[in-house]
Design an enzyme around this catalytic site. Sequence first.
Site, PDB file in Angstrom:
ATOM      1  N   ASP A 184      -1.157 -17.062  -3.449  1.00 31.84           N
ATOM      2  CA  ASP A 184      -3.000 -17.416  -2.417  1.00 31.84           C
ATOM      3  C   ASP A 184      -4.098 -18.096  -3.446  1.00 31.84           C
ATOM      4  OD1 ASP A 184      -1.357 -16.503  -0.546  1.00 31.84           O
ATOM      5  OD2 ASP A 184      -2.605 -14.803  -0.515  1.00 31.84           O
ATOM      6  N   HIS A 191     -14.503  12.171  12.577  1.00 34.58           N
ATOM      7  CA  HIS A 191     -13.226  11.900  11.931  1.00 34.58           C
ATOM      8  C   HIS A 191     -12.466  12.644  11.439  1.00 34.58           C
ATOM      9  CE1 HIS A 191     -14.068   7.615  14.333  1.00 34.58           C
ATOM     10  NE2 HIS A 191     -15.531   8.008  13.838  1.00 34.58           N
ATOM     11  N   TYR A 209      -8.853  -6.425  14.978  1.00 37.89           N
ATOM     12  CA  TYR A 209      -7.888  -6.736  15.190  1.00 37.89           C
ATOM     13  C   TYR A 209      -7.484  -7.482  13.982  1.00 37.89           C
ATOM     14  CZ  TYR A 209      -7.905  -6.336  20.331  1.00 37.89           C
ATOM     15  OH  TYR A 209      -8.442  -5.825  21.273  1.00 37.89           O
ATOM     16  N   GLY A 213       1.157  -1.201   0.208  1.00 42.49           N
ATOM     17  CA  GLY A 213       0.248  -0.222  -0.192  1.00 42.49           C
ATOM     18  C   GLY A 213       0.706   1.480  -0.092  1.00 42.49           C
ATOM     19  N   GLU A 227      -8.888  12.898  11.570  1.00 41.20           N
ATOM     20  CA  GLU A 227      -7.989  11.876  11.271  1.00 41.20           C
ATOM     21  C   GLU A 227      -7.856  11.499   9.655  1.00 41.20           C
ATOM     22  OE1 GLU A 227     -10.094  10.909  13.212  1.00 41.20           O
ATOM     23  OE2 GLU A 227      -9.965   8.201  12.817  1.00 41.20           O
ATOM     24  N   GLY A 261     -14.641   9.231  21.746  1.00 40.69           N
ATOM     25  CA  GLY A 261     -14.142   9.469  22.301  1.00 40.69           C
ATOM     26  C   GLY A 261     -14.970  10.965  22.880  1.00 40.69           C
ATOM     27  N   CYS A 313     -14.763  11.328  18.058  1.00 36.30           N
ATOM     28  CA  CYS A 313     -16.199   9.422  17.857  1.00 36.30           C
ATOM     29  C   CYS A 313     -16.622   9.380  19.204  1.00 36.30           C
ATOM     30  CB  CYS A 313     -16.088   8.574  16.730  1.00 36.30           C
ATOM     31  SG  CYS A 313     -17.460   8.405  15.872  1.00 36.30           S
ATOM     32  N   ARG A 372     -23.428   5.698  14.621  1.00 39.97           N
ATOM     33  CA  ARG A 372     -24.763   5.156  14.798  1.00 39.97           C
ATOM     34  C   ARG A 372     -25.097   6.586  16.057  1.00 39.97           C
ATOM     35  NH1 ARG A 372     -23.617   0.111  14.123  1.00 39.97           N
ATOM     36  NH2 ARG A 372     -24.490  -0.806  11.892  1.00 39.97           N
ATOM     37  N   ASP A 402      -5.328   0.200   3.220  1.00 37.12           N
ATOM     38  CA  ASP A 402      -4.204   1.686   2.444  1.00 37.12           C
ATOM     39  C   ASP A 402      -5.232   1.899   1.424  1.00 37.12           C
ATOM     40  OD1 ASP A 402      -2.059  -0.310   2.431  1.00 37.12           O
ATOM     41  OD2 ASP A 402      -2.800  -1.891   1.068  1.00 37.12           O
TER      42      ASP A 402
HETATM   43  N1  GLN Z   1     -19.693   3.510  18.737  1.00 38.15           N
HETATM   44  C1  GLN Z   1     -20.615   4.535  18.518  1.00 38.15           C
HETATM   45  C2  GLN Z   1     -21.640   5.265  17.939  1.00 38.15           C
HETATM   46  O1  GLN Z   1     -21.728   3.989  17.122  1.00 38.15           O
HETATM   47  C3  GLN Z   1     -19.157   5.373  18.229  1.00 38.15           C
HETATM   48  C4  GLN Z   1     -18.183   4.693  16.925  1.00 38.15           C
HETATM   49  C5  GLN Z   1     -16.974   6.038  16.144  1.00 38.15           C
HETATM   50  O2  GLN Z   1     -16.188   5.331  17.072  1.00 38.15           O
HETATM   51  N2  GLN Z   1     -17.104   5.125  15.690  1.00 38.15           N
HETATM   52  O3  GLN Z   1     -21.987   6.161  17.549  1.00 38.15           O
END
Ligand code: GLN
Length: 550
Positions: free
Chosen positions: A147, A508, A54, A18, A510, A384, A382, A463, A71
Site C-alpha cells: 500500500d 461501557h 461500517y 491484531g 465491555e 442502551g 450507553c 455526550r 485491535d
Molecule cells: N449517542 C449517545 C450520546 O452521545 C450515546 C453514545 C454511546 O452509546 N456511546 O450520549
Amino acid sequence: MTKHIFVTGGVVSSLGKGLTSASIGMLLEQRGLRVRMQKLDPYINVDPGTMSPYQHGEVYVLDDGSETDLDLGHYERFTSGRLTRDCNYTTGQIYLSVIEKERKGQFLGKTVQVIPHITNEIKSVISRMGGDDVDVVITEIGGTVGDIESLPFLEAIRQFSLDAGRENCLYMHLTLVPYLKAADELKTKPTQHSVGQLREIGIQPDVLVCRCEHSISRDDREKIALFCNVPVEAVIEEKDKDFSIYEVPLSLVDNKLDQLVVDKLNLTSAKNLDITAWNDLLHRLRNPRHEVSIAVVGKYAEHKDAYKSIYEAIDHAGIHHQAQIRIGRIQSADIEREGAERLLSGYDGVLVPGGFGERGIEGKVQAIRFARERGIPFLGICLGMQCAVIEYGRNVMKLDDAHSSEFDKDTEHPVICLLDEQQNVTQMGGTMRLGSQPARLDRHSLAGKAYDADTVDERHRHRYEFNNQYRQQFETNGMRFAGTSPDGGLVEIVEVPDHPWFVAVQFHPEFKSKPLKSHPLFAGFVGATINRRTRRGSESTNQPPQEQIS
Ligand code: GLN
C-alpha cells in the site's frame, strides 16, 4: 534494554494481525516478560473516533479517554501491558504533530519532508514505548505491505533497527498461503511476492507467520524459506481456527513461535511457558454445561466488528459460567418493521449496545419494552441505557413523548439531555465525556452485588446524560438509580427492581472484560439468562430463528 518486534501484513487485509500480535504478547507475558503493545495505522483520520462503524468497526476506548483502533481491544484482552494514548498513532496524528512543530518554527527553516521528518516522528513514537520497565514492545503496522500509505511506516521501522541495533529488533511478517482447489495445492507465490516487496524496501523479515486453511507441508515450508531467505524453523504455520480465537496462542506455541522469538531477541530473562489457565479456558469452552441465546439489538448489527468488545465480553461470561452462548445479531430497524415479539421471542436475554444517530432508536425502545414486560434479562449499554430510560418514561410513567434531546430537540420530556458543558462543542473528535471515571454503587442493587464493591471505574464515550430534573419522578415510579458519579450528580446505572435482571449503564463495561476474568455485569447478565433458561426448562421449545444466530 527494550527489544522491539514489528508485525507487518502481506497479500491481503483481514489476516488477523491484531489477534496474532496480541497472542504473541500474551505468550511472552506468560514467559515472565514485560510487554507493551502498539498499533500504527496508515489512514489519515487523526483517530478512529469520527469514523463510521461500517468503515472501521468498533472504536475502542482506553482508560485515558483515547479513542483507538479495535485491535487495542485484542491487546488489552490478551495482555496486561498498560495501554495509553501512545499505543495508537495514525498517519493523521503523525502529520498533525510534524505540522504543529513546523508552525512553531522548530525545524529552523529546513524543508520539511517525509524522510526524515515524518519517519523521525514515527521512530520517536515507537521509542517512547520502551523503558526500564518494558522488555518487549510489539508494534503492529496496519494495512498491507505494498500500500502506498504504509510506506513511511515501513521506512521508519527499517531505520529503527539502525539506531536500536539489528539484534534488538525482530521483523515478523504475517502472510497468506492460499489453497487452490482446482490444483489441490497450497500456493506459496503470494508470500514470495509479498516478502519480495518488503525486501525491496530494505526489510528482511526474520519470521513468517503463514495463515492457511490447510496444513503446510515440510516441502512447502522449505520452499518458502528458500525463496524468502529465512530459516525453515522461522516459517510458522497459523492455520484457521474455526472453534475459537482462543486457540490461536496455543497453536503458535505448538509451532514454537514463542521460543523462536525468545532466541532471536536473546531474551535471557524469559521463563518457561505456563499456559495452564489458557488450557483450562479452552476446556471450559469445549465442555459447556449450559446453553443460552442472547439477542444483541443494534443499529450496526450486520457488521461483525461494530460491537466487537460486546460479543467478546458475552463470550467471556460464557467461559465464566461454562455456557455456550448463541448470539443473535438483530437490526433494530427490523424490529420497527417486524415487531419485537417476532424477532425476540425465544431469546434468553436482550442486550442493547451503544450508538449514535436516530436510525433504529424506536426498534431499540420496543426491544427494551419487550424485555421489561416479559421479564427477560436485559443489559443496556450507553445508548442502551438512554433508550431504557426513554422506554420507562413513555410506557411506565406515561410521559408520551419522552425522548433524548439528541433525537428530538423539541420534546416536551427530554429525559436524556446534553450537559451544560457539552452545549457549545462544535469540533468533532475527542469532545465527549471520555475515558475512565468513578461510579458509586448502591450495594443492594443488582450491579452493586455483581461488582461486590462500593465504587468502580468504568470507561465512558458519550455526550448525553440522564436529565436530573426527572430523577425524583422516575424514582417515585420504581426505577432504581443503582450507580451515580461520586458527587451524585450524574446517573451511571439504572435498574428495574420488579424484574429478574434489568440493568442499564451509561458507561461501557465491555471494554474491561477479559477472557480469564469476565466482567461482573456480563457475568451477572449471562447468569440471569441461564436461570431463566433453567426455570423454563424443557418447556422452551421456542428457539430463536437460526438465520439470526452467528
Ligand atoms: N449517542 C449517545 C450520546 O452521545 C450515546 C453514545 C454511546 O452509546 N456511546 O450520549
